[in-house]
Design an enzyme around this catalytic site. Structure first.
Site, PDB file in Angstrom:
ATOM      1  CG  HIS A  15      -0.215   0.114   2.525  1.00  0.00           C
ATOM      2  ND1 HIS A  15       0.279   1.305   3.030  1.00  0.00           N
ATOM      3  CD2 HIS A  15       0.118  -0.833   3.436  1.00  0.00           C
ATOM      4  CE1 HIS A  15       0.860   1.098   4.188  1.00  0.00           C
ATOM      5  NE2 HIS A  15       0.783  -0.195   4.467  1.00  0.00           N
TER       6      HIS A  15
ATOM      7  CD  GLU B  48       1.831  -5.218   8.137  1.00  0.00           C
ATOM      8  OE1 GLU B  48       2.093  -6.439   8.040  1.00  0.00           O
ATOM      9  OE2 GLU B  48       2.545  -4.325   7.659  1.00  0.00           O
TER      10      GLU B  48
END
Length: 241
Positions: A23, A136
Site C-alpha cells: 500500500h 498486516e
C-alpha cells in the site's frame, strides 16, 4: 523441486503471475518510520493514505495503464484495511465516477477515508475482492485493526467482501501480537488458497510486514539467490511468476 543447482523450469500452464503491491504511504507511516512506538497511537486506527500516498497511487496507476498491465490482470485481491483498499481502487479502478450510470456502483465513494478524492468508478476494471488472510501483522497496533464490513461496504460499494466471515474484526487483539512465525504461516496459507483461484494474473494489494515474512518463509525450493532476492524489503510494486 530441488533448485539448488542449475535453472528451474515451471510449466506456464501451471503458473500464475502475481503482482505484489505494498500500500501507499499511510498516516501511521509518517511518525512510525521515525519512532516505532508511534504505531501504538490510537489516532492511527485503520490508517488512511496521506497526500503523498495518493500521489504514489497516481504514479502507480499511470504505470499500470501506460504499460498495458491493466488489460492483463484478471483479479485484484486487497487486504480489508482502509489504506490497502484506497490503494487498490486508486490504482486498478475505473475512471472518474459519474452517477448517470445508475447500474454501476462506485468502487469508492467521494472522500472515503479523508481522501479528498472524487468517487472512483467500477466500470471497465478488474474485480476487486477483500481477503482477510493478506492483512498486516495482527494485534496491538491500532493502525492494523479494521472497521466493520458494513462500514466498508458503504465506503467501497463495488468491492467484494463476500469472503470475509465476520462483520466485526475478530482477528485483531489489543493485547496479543501475532508472532512472525504465525504471520508467515498465514501468508503461506494465503498463497495456497491463491492456487485454488481460476485467475492466472492477479494483483495483490497488501502490507510490507505481510510480504516480508511471507516471502522469507516462501521459496525454499528456489535457488538461494532467488530466495535472497524475494526476501528483501520492497518498494511499492513488483511481480512474481
Amino acid at each position: 523441486m530441488d533448485c539448488s543447482v542449475g535453472t528451474c523450469l515451471f510449466p506456464l500452464h501451471r503458473s500464475k503471475t502475481i503482482h505484489l503491491v505494498r500500500h501507499a504511504q499511510g498516516i501511521h507511516n509518517v511518525e512510525g518510520d521515525k519512532n516505532y512506538k508511534a504505531y501504538l497511537n490510537p489516532e492511527y486506527f485503520d490508517a488512511h493514505l496521506t497526500p503523498l500516498g495518493w500521489q504514489q497511487v497516481d504514479n502507480l496507476r499511470n504505470h499500470v495503464h501506460s504499460s498495458g498491465l491493466i488489460n492483463k490482470i484478471d483479479l485484484v485481491i486487497t487486504s480489508p484495511l482502509m489504506r490497502t483498499m484506497q490503494t487498490a481502487v486508486g490504482v486498478f479502478g475505473g475512471e472518474g465516477y459519474t452517477d448517470d450510470k445508475t447500474d454501476v456502483l462506485p468502487l469508492m465513494v467521494a472522500n472515503a477515508g479523508n481522501s479528498f478524492r472524487g468517487a472512483i468508478s467500477s466500470h471497465n476494471c478488474p474485480p476487486i475482492v477483500a481477503v482477510e488472510l493478506c492483512r498486516e501483522h495482527l494485534g496491538v497496533h491500532p493502525c492494523d485493526r479494521r472497521r466493520s464490513v458494513g462500514e466498508y461496504q458503504f465506503l467501497f460499494p463495488a468491492v467484494d467482501f463476500s469472503l470475509i466471515d465476520s462483520d466485526e474484526d475478530v482477528w485483531w487483539k489489543d493485547n496479543v501480537r501475532e508472532t512472525k512465525e504465525e504471520l508467515a504461516a498465514r501468508g503461506l496459507k494465503f498463497l495456497n488458497w491463491l492456487w485454488t483461484r481460476k485467475e492466472k494474473e492477479i494483483a495483490i494489494v497488501t502490507h510490507s510486514g505481510f510480504l516480508f515474512h511471507t516471502l522469507t518463509a516462501f521459496g525454499n525450493d528456489c535457488h538461494p539467490l532467488v530466495k535472497k532476492e524475494i526476501s528483501q524489503h520492497r518498494a511499492q510494486f513488483y511481480s512474481v511468476l
